[in-house]
Design a protein around this motif. Structure first.
Motif, PDB file in Angstrom:
ATOM      1  N   ARG A 126      46.821  66.773  17.791  1.00  0.00           N
ATOM      2  CA  ARG A 126      47.472  65.511  18.189  1.00  0.00           C
ATOM      3  C   ARG A 126      47.589  64.320  17.416  1.00  0.00           C
ATOM      4  NH1 ARG A 126      48.586  64.884  23.387  1.00  0.00           N
ATOM      5  NH2 ARG A 126      48.222  62.525  23.182  1.00  0.00           N
ATOM      6  N   GLU A 127      46.667  64.318  16.340  1.00  0.00           N
ATOM      7  CA  GLU A 127      46.817  63.421  15.140  1.00  0.00           C
ATOM      8  C   GLU A 127      47.884  63.545  14.328  1.00  0.00           C
ATOM      9  OE1 GLU A 127      43.126  62.620  12.915  1.00  0.00           O
ATOM     10  OE2 GLU A 127      42.138  63.372  14.656  1.00  0.00           O
ATOM     11  N   THR A 128      48.517  64.946  14.207  1.00  0.00           N
ATOM     12  CA  THR A 128      49.289  65.123  13.126  1.00  0.00           C
ATOM     13  C   THR A 128      50.661  65.740  13.912  1.00  0.00           C
ATOM     14  OG1 THR A 128      48.493  67.275  12.921  1.00  0.00           O
ATOM     15  CG2 THR A 128      47.611  65.816  11.417  1.00  0.00           C
TER      16      THR A 128
ATOM     17  N   LEU B 110      48.688  69.354  23.019  1.00  0.00           N
ATOM     18  CA  LEU B 110      50.114  69.135  22.862  1.00  0.00           C
ATOM     19  C   LEU B 110      51.008  69.221  23.928  1.00  0.00           C
ATOM     20  CD1 LEU B 110      50.276  70.906  19.479  1.00  0.00           C
ATOM     21  CD2 LEU B 110      49.933  68.566  19.738  1.00  0.00           C
TER      22      LEU B 110
ATOM     23  N   GLU C 131      51.122  60.956   7.529  1.00  0.00           N
ATOM     24  CA  GLU C 131      52.457  61.375   8.038  1.00  0.00           C
ATOM     25  C   GLU C 131      52.212  62.087   9.488  1.00  0.00           C
ATOM     26  OE1 GLU C 131      54.167  63.672   5.056  1.00  0.00           O
ATOM     27  OE2 GLU C 131      54.607  62.344   3.803  1.00  0.00           O
ATOM     28  N   ARG C 132      53.323  62.312  10.180  1.00  0.00           N
ATOM     29  CA  ARG C 132      53.347  63.033  11.291  1.00  0.00           C
ATOM     30  C   ARG C 132      54.474  63.753  11.520  1.00  0.00           C
ATOM     31  NH1 ARG C 132      49.738  61.452  15.372  1.00  0.00           N
ATOM     32  NH2 ARG C 132      51.105  62.074  17.147  1.00  0.00           N
TER      33      ARG C 132
ATOM     34  N   SER D 150      53.802  64.839  16.249  1.00  0.00           N
ATOM     35  CA  SER D 150      54.348  64.300  17.383  1.00  0.00           C
ATOM     36  C   SER D 150      55.081  64.627  18.155  1.00  0.00           C
ATOM     37  CB  SER D 150      55.226  63.142  16.612  1.00  0.00           C
ATOM     38  OG  SER D 150      54.545  62.343  15.765  1.00  0.00           O
ATOM     39  N   SER D 151      55.895  65.882  17.837  1.00  0.00           N
ATOM     40  CA  SER D 151      56.724  66.602  18.775  1.00  0.00           C
ATOM     41  C   SER D 151      56.834  68.153  18.112  1.00  0.00           C
ATOM     42  CB  SER D 151      58.361  65.962  18.663  1.00  0.00           C
ATOM     43  OG  SER D 151      58.654  65.968  17.638  1.00  0.00           O
TER      44      SER D 151
ATOM     45  N   ARG E  61      47.766  64.479   7.574  1.00  0.00           N
ATOM     46  CA  ARG E  61      46.850  63.394   8.029  1.00  0.00           C
ATOM     47  C   ARG E  61      46.520  62.538   7.027  1.00  0.00           C
ATOM     48  NH1 ARG E  61      41.623  64.491  11.372  1.00  0.00           N
ATOM     49  NH2 ARG E  61      41.344  65.822   9.432  1.00  0.00           N
TER      50      ARG E  61
ATOM     51  N   ARG F 199      53.868  66.735  24.204  1.00  0.00           N
ATOM     52  CA  ARG F 199      54.785  66.726  23.127  1.00  0.00           C
ATOM     53  C   ARG F 199      55.504  67.782  22.896  1.00  0.00           C
ATOM     54  NH1 ARG F 199      50.237  63.859  19.229  1.00  0.00           N
ATOM     55  NH2 ARG F 199      49.717  62.435  20.938  1.00  0.00           N
TER      56      ARG F 199
ATOM     57  N   HIS G  61      57.216  66.504  13.017  1.00  0.00           N
ATOM     58  CA  HIS G  61      58.154  66.791  14.298  1.00  0.00           C
ATOM     59  C   HIS G  61      58.642  68.187  13.847  1.00  0.00           C
ATOM     60  CE1 HIS G  61      58.468  62.698  15.696  1.00  0.00           C
ATOM     61  NE2 HIS G  61      58.412  62.226  14.575  1.00  0.00           N
TER      62      HIS G  61
END
Length: 137
Positions: A110-112, A132, A88-89, A114-115, A84, A135, A91
């Motif tokens: 959820r903030e960090t 999540l 970045e996020r 994405s999938s 965070r 995701r 995957h």
């Protein structure tokens, strides 16, 4: 009462359920009875390992193609806070086990993240899994 548990023991396997026909089950029982295997589970684990070994090249190529991590991947709150902070996020793609530590809040997840693709098992709190859910693939 001076004994305290330092951390929860994480299971080293995931339980699955399968349905087998009576004839196949009988054949397994016969092999167990004859001493080839110690029990039904031993037979099934051996059969699965043999199949995975026979397809190991295909699995390796697929892992490379999908850029999946293989094995165990742990995520603690400090890891996700660093993500965070860097703006970045993640995957996450893992073949094996993903563990999201109990100190990770649903909001931080959820903030960090994405999938999340896990071919194996995901260990996380029910709240984080719910956060999540849209995701997880």
């Amino acid at each position: 009462m001076n004994v305290r548990q330092l951390r929860e023991k994480t299971p080293e396997s995931e339980k699955i359920t399968i349905n087998l026909g009576y004839v196949d089950l009988g054949r397994i029982d016969l092999l167990v009875q004859e001493g080839f295997y110690s029990n039904r589970t031993d037979f099934i684990r051996t059969a699965i390992r043999n199949q995975l070994a026979s397809h190991s090249d295909e699995v390796s190529r697929s892992i490379d193609r999908h850029t999946l991590e293989l094995g165990l991947r742990d995520y603690a709150a400090t890891d996700l806070e660093a993500v965070r902070t860097a703006g970045e996020r993640l995957h996450i793609k893992v073949v094996g086990l993903v563990r999201i530590a109990p100190d990770v809040s649903p909001a931080l997840a959820r903030e960090t993240i994405s999938s999340l693709t896990v071919l194996g098992a995901l260990q996380a709190s029910a709240e984080v899994k719910a956060a999540l859910a849209d995701r997880i693939r």
